[in-house]
Each structure stands twice: as structure tokens, then as C-alpha cells.
Design an enzyme around this catalytic site. Sequence first.
Site, PDB file in Angstrom:
ATOM      1  N   HIS A  52       3.692   8.033   5.464  1.00  0.00           N
ATOM      2  CA  HIS A  52       2.411   8.744   5.492  1.00  0.00           C
ATOM      3  C   HIS A  52       1.676   8.409   6.793  1.00  0.00           C
ATOM      4  O   HIS A  52       2.070   7.502   7.528  1.00  0.00           O
ATOM      5  CB  HIS A  52       1.548   8.369   4.283  1.00  0.00           C
ATOM      6  CG  HIS A  52       1.309   6.912   4.146  1.00  0.00           C
ATOM      7  ND1 HIS A  52       1.909   6.127   3.185  1.00  0.00           N
ATOM      8  CD2 HIS A  52       0.544   6.068   4.877  1.00  0.00           C
ATOM      9  CE1 HIS A  52       1.525   4.889   3.330  1.00  0.00           C
ATOM     10  NE2 HIS A  52       0.691   4.821   4.351  1.00  0.00           N
TER      11      HIS A  52
HETATM   12  C1  T46 Z   1      -0.081   1.572   4.408  1.00  0.00           C
HETATM   13  C2  T46 Z   1       1.036   0.726   3.923  1.00  0.00           C
HETATM   14  C3  T46 Z   1       1.310  -0.438   4.821  1.00  0.00           C
HETATM   15  C4  T46 Z   1      -4.581   1.982  -4.389  1.00  0.00           C
HETATM   16  O1  T46 Z   1      -4.962   2.338  -5.521  1.00  0.00           O
HETATM   17  N1  T46 Z   1      -5.414   1.264  -3.573  1.00  0.00           N
HETATM   18  C5  T46 Z   1      -5.041   0.873  -2.324  1.00  0.00           C
HETATM   19  O2  T46 Z   1      -5.840   0.225  -1.606  1.00  0.00           O
HETATM   20  C6  T46 Z   1      -3.739   1.215  -1.863  1.00  0.00           C
HETATM   21  C7  T46 Z   1      -3.281   0.800  -0.455  1.00  0.00           C
HETATM   22  C8  T46 Z   1      -2.916   1.934  -2.678  1.00  0.00           C
HETATM   23  N2  T46 Z   1      -3.329   2.302  -3.939  1.00  0.00           N
HETATM   24  C9  T46 Z   1      -2.400   3.022  -4.810  1.00  0.00           C
HETATM   25  C10 T46 Z   1      -2.013   4.411  -4.325  1.00  0.00           C
HETATM   26  C11 T46 Z   1      -0.627   4.591  -4.909  1.00  0.00           C
HETATM   27  O3  T46 Z   1      -0.752   5.079  -6.233  1.00  0.00           O
HETATM   28  O4  T46 Z   1      -1.197   2.269  -4.871  1.00  0.00           O
HETATM   29  C12 T46 Z   1      -0.087   3.160  -4.977  1.00  0.00           C
HETATM   30  C13 T46 Z   1       0.935   2.855  -3.882  1.00  0.00           C
HETATM   31  O5  T46 Z   1       0.368   3.228  -2.617  1.00  0.00           O
HETATM   32  P1  T46 Z   1       1.260   3.782  -1.422  1.00  0.00           P
HETATM   33  O6  T46 Z   1       2.342   4.639  -1.945  1.00  0.00           O
HETATM   34  O7  T46 Z   1       0.337   4.406  -0.415  1.00  0.00           O
HETATM   35  O8  T46 Z   1       1.892   2.413  -0.856  1.00  0.00           O
HETATM   36  P2  T46 Z   1       2.652   2.176   0.518  1.00  0.00           P
HETATM   37  O9  T46 Z   1       3.186   0.792   0.449  1.00  0.00           O
HETATM   38  O10 T46 Z   1       3.622   3.267   0.796  1.00  0.00           O
HETATM   39  O11 T46 Z   1       1.507   2.252   1.632  1.00  0.00           O
HETATM   40  C14 T46 Z   1       0.494   1.252   1.647  1.00  0.00           C
HETATM   41  C15 T46 Z   1      -0.838   1.892   2.037  1.00  0.00           C
HETATM   42  O12 T46 Z   1      -1.129   3.004   1.170  1.00  0.00           O
HETATM   43  C16 T46 Z   1      -0.863   2.381   3.446  1.00  0.00           C
HETATM   44  O13 T46 Z   1      -2.207   2.476   3.842  1.00  0.00           O
HETATM   45  O14 T46 Z   1      -0.280   1.713   5.595  1.00  0.00           O
HETATM   46  O15 T46 Z   1       0.826   0.251   2.589  1.00  0.00           O
END
Ligand code: T46
Length: 136
Positions: A52
Site C-alpha cells: 500500500h
Molecule cells: C505500514 C506497515 C509498515 C489498525 O486498526 N490500526 C493501525 O494503526 C494499523 C497500522 C492497522 N490497523 C488495522 C488495519 C488492518 O485491519 O490492522 C490491520 C492490518 O493492517 P495492514 O494490513 O495495513 O498492516 P501492514 O502490516 O500491511 O501495514 C502496516 C501499516 O498499515 C502501514 O502503515 O506502513 O505496517
Amino acid sequence: MQIADCHLIDLPKIAEARGNLTFIEGGRHVPFEIKRVYYLYDVPGGAERGGHAHKALHQLIVAMSGSFDIVLDDGRQKKRIHLNRSYYGLYVCPMIWREMDNFSSGAVCLVLASNLYEESDYFRDYSDFLKALGAS
Ligand code: T46
């Protein structure tokens, strides 16, 4: 915003015989106000995270333990960066697509972020990201 705007920040390290200490002060060591901290851990071998871009979020990404790779992509070029030291932070500016892989066993990825979590700040579709870059 381009890959050249993302860079490694050398964080202070107090090294002593009893162990090392690194600290991060908002406004001094990171070029934004820190509003949120989150971390990835217990990442299974072979897993990929990210995939993303953020519209407005600034981040500092630190390998607190272990190591992993981040591939930065500004729509024109890509750069793979291996993070494996807890005294280096990778500053990632807005509008950079990132993919994370090659997590070592026990890796912990700490992220300092300039804003609270807002799903509307994400591009999760690569073609939408490219379209937005073309429109800017
Ligand atoms: C990034 C990389 C390094 C939340 O509810 N609160 C939060 O602060 C975050 C970061 C995520 N979430 C929820 C949203 C999704 O339902 O946690 C779930 C997993 O998030 P995501 O798929 O975005 O996770 P990553 O590891 O792919 O990405 C995260 C961050 O979203 C992003 O900002 O740069 O870690």
C-alpha cells in the site's frame, strides 16, 4: 514525493558494557510530530506485509529486533532496503508504495507515524496509486 525523499536516519546510540540504549525524540530525530506508534511482530517466515501507499502519512520504520526488507516504489523506480539495526530508522514520506518481506525469525518492526490510523489515508490498489501520481 519520490524515493530520494526517503532516507535512513542515524539514531543516537548510547553504548555501554551493560548494553545499548537508543532514543527517538519527536521534532528532533524525526521530521514530523509523532502521533502513533505501532509494531509488527510474530511475522511468520515467508509472510509479506505492506502492499500500500499512504496519501499524507509520514513514517519512521525501525527494525527493533531481527531484520526485514522494504521495497520502496514511487511509481518510477523501486529500491529494496534491508533493515537490521535498531539504531537506524527509515523515513518514508507520503505517496510511496511499500512492500515488506524477508522477515527473520523474531523480527519486530516498529513504526512511528505522523497521524492516527485512518483507512482513508491508504492506497491499497496499485493502479489507484499510479493514477493518483499521474493526476498530481
Ligand atoms: C505500514 C506497515 C509498515 C489498525 O486498526 N490500526 C493501525 O494503526 C494499523 C497500522 C492497522 N490497523 C488495522 C488495519 C488492518 O485491519 O490492522 C490491520 C492490518 O493492517 P495492514 O494490513 O495495513 O498492516 P501492514 O502490516 O500491511 O501495514 C502496516 C501499516 O498499515 C502501514 O502503515 O506502513 O505496517
